[in-house]
Design an enzyme around this catalytic site. Structure first.
Site, PDB file in Angstrom:
ATOM      1  N   HIS A  37       0.846  -1.198   0.000  1.00 23.54           N
ATOM      2  CA  HIS A  37       0.000   0.000   0.000  1.00 23.54           C
ATOM      3  C   HIS A  37       0.875   1.239   0.000  1.00 23.54           C
ATOM      4  CE1 HIS A  37      -3.015   2.966   1.232  1.00 23.54           C
ATOM      5  NE2 HIS A  37      -3.842   2.151   0.592  1.00 23.54           N
ATOM      6  N   GLU A  49      -7.945  -4.906  -1.128  1.00 26.81           N
ATOM      7  CA  GLU A  49      -8.404  -5.606  -2.320  1.00 26.81           C
ATOM      8  C   GLU A  49      -8.200  -7.116  -2.218  1.00 26.81           C
ATOM      9  OE1 GLU A  49      -7.685  -3.466  -5.880  1.00 26.81           O
ATOM     10  OE2 GLU A  49      -8.834  -1.876  -4.927  1.00 26.81           O
TER      11      GLU A  49
END
Ligand code: COA
Length: 379
Positions: free
Chosen positions: A265, A318
């Site tokens: 991330h 996700e």
């Protein structure tokens, strides 16, 4: 005016606006909407509560929630004037996300959404509610039409998430699935100054209408580095197949210079709190895919820690989003559009805030070409 020329690449770490909508604390693995933990909101409240909080700045009480739900439910209906466009878009657009962008652009024009510059806050609030309400109907209708199925009209008696599943599948979802999707939507409504949020604010700063801001944000979200990973993460799970294959699969992929979808991330340097929350929901719903995902997560993280010791790489939202949506009966082509309909809430809240702060966002670029002015060669 002074110009700061040494900006970090991608504007990373640079605060470019003040906001009361929310924030992300990457080192702590924490994010919030207004003054509340987003994860706690998703555990304890409804999608409509979070939507109201982002627009109005406070959580509704029981009566206000019921009133809000009565007010927004009729806004889900797609106007007759754009039904022919829905057919055309369903036939020609390969991705429901680009279809949503096209239809919302037309809807904003048909409904004459005014320039945000100079518009009353009440009108902007109405446009924000309208865009959020109708987005789910458009996604579901495009999905069904592209499969040769009749669209399902929204059911005003159902809350947002349950109604979305109803419009996609044509039958009322079981309560656990409706709640799981609702929790996912709540976790996805806003997340700091990401690329699509920034885009929505830049467009609003020009005084453009909210339809334009949401359509532009959808364009930003459509890039694979922003909104495209949930179906790819699920494909990785398929490719891995069994947990024992995970370490070698990751090693081979990284050796080929690939990234493991659903991991890493830009802001979090520890656990992504959204993936932690979704793991819990996925485990509650259960099933072989959920068990595989939990084991694979641990093994992928261990292997990435060996391969990239300088960079903490953990599961992001996700990784579990795809598993959860599949458990709830949504097909992979709807994963990113489902994320997008949740994000319309955040984009609109950010646009409302931006519209109240008159002033165009107009940064500078550093010119690095040949020194001007060079003589212009004769034609
Ligand atoms: C999300 C993402 C774009 C953030 O990237 P970023 O913060 O800009 O990180 P960088 O591009 O600077 O990468 C830093 C290092 O980590 C590695 N890395 C980052 N994500 C990785 C991943 N998913 N798999 C393998 N390596 C990864 C990079 O290769 C790089 O390694 P290097 O220094 O040896 O070259 C990135 O982690 C990624 O591409 N993840 C996969 C896609 C995804 O899941 N997207 C959804 C995000 S919610």
């Amino acid at each position: 005016m002074t110009t700061t020329l040494d900006v970090p690449k991608g504007l990373k770490g640079l605060a470019v606006a003040d906001t009361e909508v929310g924030d992300v604390r990457g080192d702590e693995g924490f994010y919030h909407y207004r003054q509340y933990s987003a994860v706690e909101l998703a555990e304890k409240r409804t999608f409509e509560d979070v939507w109201y909080l982002l627009l109005e700045g406070e959580l509704p009480d029981e009566e206000r929630r019921r009133q809000f739900m009565r007010e927004v439910a009729p806004l889900r209906t797609v106007p007759r004037a754009i039904e022919p466009l829905l057919d055309e878009v369903a036939r020609t657009c390969l991705s429901p996300l680009s279809g949503l962008r096209t239809v919302l652009s037309h809807l904003a024009a048909v409904e004459a959404m005014p320039a945000s510059h100079g518009a009353d806050r009440s009108r902007l609030l109405a446009d924000a509610r309208r865009l959020t309400s109708v987005a789910a109907t458009v996604v579901a209708a495009l999905h069904r039409r592209s499969r040769g199925l009749e669209p399902i009209a929204p059911d005003d008696a159902l809350p947002y998430a349950a109604n979305y599943l109803f419009m996609v599948n044509g039958q009322r979802a079981d309560e656990r699935h409706a709640r799981a999707i609702e929790q996912y939507l709540m976790l996805a409504v806003d997340h700091g100054f990401n690329a699509s949020t920034f885009t929505a604010r830049v467009v609003t700063s020009t005084g453009a209408d909210f339809g334009a801001a949401v359509v532009a944000a959808l364009g930003a979200l459509s890039g694979p580095l922003h909104g495209g990973a949930p179906s790819l993460a699920l494909e990785s799970l398929d490719a891995i197949g069994t947990p024992d294959r995970a370490p070698s699969w990751v090693r081979d992929a990284v050796a080929r210079g690939e990234r493991i979808m659903g991991f890493g991330h830009a802001v979090y340097r520890t656990k992504d709190p959204r993936s932690e929350a979704l793991r819990g929901t996925v485990e509650e719903l259960g099933g072989p895919r959920a068990e595989l995902a939990v084991q694979v997560e641990r093994l992928v993280e261990q292997t990435l820690a060996e391969l990239k010791p300088d960079r903490p790489l953990q599961a992001n939202i996700e990784f579990y989003a795809g598993v959860l949506m599949e458990q709830c009966g949504l097909p992979p082509e709807l994963f990113t559009p489902t994320f997008a309909i949740a994000r319309v809430v955040g984009w609109c809240a950010q646009a409302l805030e931006q519209a109240a702060d008159v002033g165009i966002i107009r940064p500078s670029a550093r010119y690095i070409g040949p020194p001007p002015p060079q003589p212009v060669p004769a034609a």
